[in-house]
Design a protein around this motif. Sequence first.
Motif, PDB file in Angstrom:
ATOM      1  N   TYR A  62     -64.147 -10.962 -49.580  1.00 43.90           N
ATOM      2  CA  TYR A  62     -64.570  -9.769 -49.867  1.00 43.90           C
ATOM      3  C   TYR A  62     -64.031  -8.521 -50.098  1.00 43.90           C
ATOM      4  O   TYR A  62     -64.843  -7.776 -51.233  1.00 43.90           O
ATOM      5  CB  TYR A  62     -66.189  -9.077 -48.486  1.00 43.90           C
ATOM      6  N   ALA A  63     -62.987  -8.405 -49.253  1.00 47.58           N
ATOM      7  CA  ALA A  63     -62.054  -6.832 -49.735  1.00 47.58           C
ATOM      8  C   ALA A  63     -61.390  -7.342 -51.001  1.00 47.58           C
ATOM      9  O   ALA A  63     -60.858  -6.515 -51.659  1.00 47.58           O
ATOM     10  CB  ALA A  63     -61.221  -7.014 -48.527  1.00 47.58           C
ATOM     11  N   ARG A  64     -61.381  -8.976 -51.271  1.00 44.64           N
ATOM     12  CA  ARG A  64     -60.335  -9.095 -52.716  1.00 44.64           C
ATOM     13  C   ARG A  64     -61.253  -8.992 -54.046  1.00 44.64           C
ATOM     14  O   ARG A  64     -61.435  -7.993 -55.019  1.00 44.64           O
ATOM     15  CB  ARG A  64     -60.258 -10.526 -52.657  1.00 44.64           C
ATOM     16  N   THR A  65     -63.049  -8.421 -53.674  1.00 42.40           N
ATOM     17  CA  THR A  65     -63.572  -8.416 -54.820  1.00 42.40           C
ATOM     18  C   THR A  65     -63.228  -7.194 -55.121  1.00 42.40           C
ATOM     19  O   THR A  65     -63.216  -7.221 -56.654  1.00 42.40           O
ATOM     20  CB  THR A  65     -64.969  -8.628 -54.207  1.00 42.40           C
ATOM     21  N   PRO A  66     -63.396  -5.530 -54.648  1.00 42.86           N
ATOM     22  CA  PRO A  66     -63.077  -4.908 -55.694  1.00 42.86           C
ATOM     23  C   PRO A  66     -61.759  -4.196 -55.946  1.00 42.86           C
ATOM     24  O   PRO A  66     -61.514  -4.017 -57.576  1.00 42.86           O
ATOM     25  CB  PRO A  66     -63.133  -3.778 -54.669  1.00 42.86           C
ATOM     26  N   PHE A  67     -60.579  -5.473 -55.592  1.00 46.65           N
ATOM     27  CA  PHE A  67     -59.107  -5.146 -56.267  1.00 46.65           C
ATOM     28  C   PHE A  67     -59.287  -6.342 -57.744  1.00 46.65           C
ATOM     29  O   PHE A  67     -58.656  -5.682 -58.569  1.00 46.65           O
ATOM     30  CB  PHE A  67     -58.334  -5.936 -54.689  1.00 46.65           C
ATOM     31  N   THR A  68     -60.153  -6.970 -57.858  1.00 46.72           N
ATOM     32  CA  THR A  68     -60.427  -8.545 -58.644  1.00 46.72           C
ATOM     33  C   THR A  68     -60.764  -7.350 -59.919  1.00 46.72           C
ATOM     34  O   THR A  68     -60.210  -7.399 -61.137  1.00 46.72           O
ATOM     35  CB  THR A  68     -60.497  -9.509 -58.323  1.00 46.72           C
ATOM     36  N   THR A  69     -61.939  -6.286 -59.596  1.00 48.17           N
ATOM     37  CA  THR A  69     -62.342  -5.969 -60.720  1.00 48.17           C
ATOM     38  C   THR A  69     -61.604  -5.422 -60.861  1.00 48.17           C
ATOM     39  O   THR A  69     -61.524  -4.546 -62.809  1.00 48.17           O
ATOM     40  CB  THR A  69     -63.689  -5.474 -59.211  1.00 48.17           C
ATOM     41  N   SER A  70     -61.094  -4.323 -60.445  1.00 50.99           N
ATOM     42  CA  SER A  70     -60.138  -2.825 -61.115  1.00 50.99           C
ATOM     43  C   SER A  70     -59.341  -3.421 -62.110  1.00 50.99           C
ATOM     44  O   SER A  70     -58.623  -2.939 -62.774  1.00 50.99           O
ATOM     45  CB  SER A  70     -59.519  -1.902 -59.330  1.00 50.99           C
ATOM     46  N   VAL A  71     -58.474  -4.955 -61.017  1.00 47.22           N
ATOM     47  CA  VAL A  71     -57.497  -5.390 -62.068  1.00 47.22           C
ATOM     48  C   VAL A  71     -58.337  -5.981 -63.702  1.00 47.22           C
ATOM     49  O   VAL A  71     -56.896  -5.807 -64.429  1.00 47.22           O
ATOM     50  CB  VAL A  71     -56.843  -6.931 -61.816  1.00 47.22           C
ATOM     51  N   ASN A  72     -59.215  -6.600 -63.049  1.00 52.55           N
ATOM     52  CA  ASN A  72     -59.329  -6.690 -64.682  1.00 52.55           C
ATOM     53  C   ASN A  72     -60.465  -5.583 -65.169  1.00 52.55           C
ATOM     54  O   ASN A  72     -60.006  -6.381 -67.018  1.00 52.55           O
ATOM     55  CB  ASN A  72     -61.189  -8.133 -64.338  1.00 52.55           C
ATOM     56  N   LEU A  73     -60.340  -4.726 -65.272  1.00 56.86           N
ATOM     57  CA  LEU A  73     -60.853  -3.706 -66.324  1.00 56.86           C
ATOM     58  C   LEU A  73     -59.445  -3.615 -66.896  1.00 56.86           C
ATOM     59  O   LEU A  73     -59.241  -2.693 -67.783  1.00 56.86           O
ATOM     60  CB  LEU A  73     -60.772  -2.598 -65.830  1.00 56.86           C
ATOM     61  N   ALA A  74     -58.165  -3.644 -66.385  1.00 56.47           N
ATOM     62  CA  ALA A  74     -56.829  -3.398 -67.097  1.00 56.47           C
ATOM     63  C   ALA A  74     -56.321  -4.077 -68.323  1.00 56.47           C
ATOM     64  O   ALA A  74     -56.485  -5.702 -67.335  1.00 56.47           O
ATOM     65  CB  ALA A  74     -55.908  -3.259 -66.122  1.00 56.47           C
ATOM     66  N   GLU A  75     -55.333  -3.418 -69.251  1.00 59.74           N
ATOM     67  CA  GLU A  75     -54.616  -4.103 -69.921  1.00 59.74           C
ATOM     68  C   GLU A  75     -53.074  -5.024 -70.026  1.00 59.74           C
ATOM     69  O   GLU A  75     -53.546  -6.080 -70.644  1.00 59.74           O
ATOM     70  CB  GLU A  75     -53.650  -3.042 -71.176  1.00 59.74           C
ATOM     71  N   TYR A  76     -52.886  -5.074 -69.023  1.00 61.88           N
ATOM     72  CA  TYR A  76     -52.402  -5.748 -68.172  1.00 61.88           C
ATOM     73  C   TYR A  76     -52.944  -6.831 -66.794  1.00 61.88           C
ATOM     74  O   TYR A  76     -51.753  -7.219 -65.896  1.00 61.88           O
ATOM     75  CB  TYR A  76     -51.186  -4.747 -67.461  1.00 61.88           C
ATOM     76  N   ALA A  77     -53.905  -6.546 -67.167  1.00 56.94           N
ATOM     77  CA  ALA A  77     -54.615  -7.874 -66.561  1.00 56.94           C
ATOM     78  C   ALA A  77     -53.635  -9.052 -65.996  1.00 56.94           C
ATOM     79  O   ALA A  77     -53.886 -10.041 -65.479  1.00 56.94           O
ATOM     80  CB  ALA A  77     -56.222  -7.496 -66.228  1.00 56.94           C
ATOM     81  N   ALA A  78     -53.272  -9.597 -67.341  1.00 59.98           N
ATOM     82  CA  ALA A  78     -52.692 -10.744 -67.130  1.00 59.98           C
ATOM     83  C   ALA A  78     -51.366 -10.427 -66.194  1.00 59.98           C
ATOM     84  O   ALA A  78     -50.595 -12.462 -65.947  1.00 59.98           O
ATOM     85  CB  ALA A  78     -52.455 -11.107 -68.692  1.00 59.98           C
ATOM     86  N   GLY A  79     -51.170  -9.972 -65.623  1.00 62.28           N
ATOM     87  CA  GLY A  79     -50.011  -9.925 -65.026  1.00 62.28           C
ATOM     88  C   GLY A  79     -50.295  -9.328 -63.495  1.00 62.28           C
ATOM     89  O   GLY A  79     -49.023  -9.367 -62.772  1.00 62.28           O
ATOM     90  N   CYS A  80     -50.801  -9.560 -63.584  1.00 56.91           N
ATOM     91  CA  CYS A  80     -51.859  -9.516 -61.948  1.00 56.91           C
ATOM     92  C   CYS A  80     -52.737 -10.489 -61.150  1.00 56.91           C
ATOM     93  O   CYS A  80     -53.492 -11.527 -62.376  1.00 56.91           O
ATOM     94  CB  CYS A  80     -52.552  -8.719 -61.879  1.00 56.91           C
ATOM     95  N   THR A  81     -52.003 -10.692 -60.473  1.00 53.58           N
ATOM     96  CA  THR A  81     -53.283 -12.930 -59.923  1.00 53.58           C
ATOM     97  C   THR A  81     -52.961 -12.120 -58.521  1.00 53.58           C
ATOM     98  O   THR A  81     -52.308 -11.084 -57.825  1.00 53.58           O
ATOM     99  CB  THR A  81     -52.269 -13.912 -60.171  1.00 53.58           C
ATOM    100  N   SER A  82     -54.426 -13.001 -58.168  1.00 55.32           N
ATOM    101  CA  SER A  82     -54.860 -12.849 -56.489  1.00 55.32           C
ATOM    102  C   SER A  82     -54.609 -14.161 -55.568  1.00 55.32           C
ATOM    103  O   SER A  82     -55.813 -14.736 -56.292  1.00 55.32           O
ATOM    104  CB  SER A  82     -55.183 -11.695 -56.247  1.00 55.32           C
ATOM    105  N   PHE A  83     -54.926 -14.358 -54.410  1.00 56.10           N
ATOM    106  CA  PHE A  83     -54.720 -15.386 -53.750  1.00 56.10           C
ATOM    107  C   PHE A  83     -55.195 -15.364 -52.624  1.00 56.10           C
ATOM    108  O   PHE A  83     -54.792 -14.039 -51.839  1.00 56.10           O
ATOM    109  CB  PHE A  83     -54.074 -16.263 -53.760  1.00 56.10           C
ATOM    110  N   HIS A  84     -57.022 -16.055 -51.778  1.00 58.54           N
ATOM    111  CA  HIS A  84     -57.157 -15.218 -50.905  1.00 58.54           C
ATOM    112  C   HIS A  84     -56.750 -16.975 -49.983  1.00 58.54           C
ATOM    113  O   HIS A  84     -57.002 -18.673 -50.235  1.00 58.54           O
ATOM    114  CB  HIS A  84     -58.560 -15.990 -51.572  1.00 58.54           C
TER     115      HIS A  84
END
Length: 240
Positions: A62-84
Amino acid sequence: MGAVNAVSKDEKKPVGSLELTCPSDETLKQFKLQRRIVAFFIGGAGDKESYYGFGPKNNVDYARTPFTTSVNLAEYAAGCTSFHLGYNQVIGEDNIKANVLINLKCKSDAVYIVGHSLGGWNGAHLSSILADMGYSVKVLVTLDPVGNGAMVGAISNIYPETPKPKAGLWINVLAAPDKTNFSDFIAGMGEQWRLEDGPNVNSKMDVNHEEADIMFTTVLADEKSALAYVIQSINKHFRG
């Protein structure tokens, strides 16, 4: 000693989604994708898998969700990955190879670790292991870390020694609720890792142990949440 501040439930200011940009500039920026970041969100007991019949609750996800939302808004989202991941998945050479190193392509990857409960304890250990291997751990966030108790060490797959984290920035949040619930009882059995010094930002919050998302998104010192500190660091990494 880092900045210490108490946050009550009335003072909570959830950050929500944040765009990857300078705090004073709300526009998204375009960058050439030359760099990469990898974030590991590490849960505690009963988070990703059942813990003696309790859970899974997916609290850190649930803490990862706002992180993912923020990253997905960025032009360089393809350079960001996260794992639970569960705390069991980041202890020992084989687990670290299978669940962490496999997701790191090169030593230039910027690493972000957000650990909750037992995941905060094992995640803090992971920060030093990766740093000693030559990886750049930009930010470590420990959300009400647990692991000091002898009993929890006997029944849980955690490192026996106290962590010695290595990260460019370490943010710690201690849950200190006025009204406790069952999750606080469980955390009390494991014994919270209470830190007097070490973290760059060290905060105490009126929140229950299970509420990892609130700990991650609530404003702390310097009018920033742990999420905001992470986003600011990611901006800096891609601009560097």
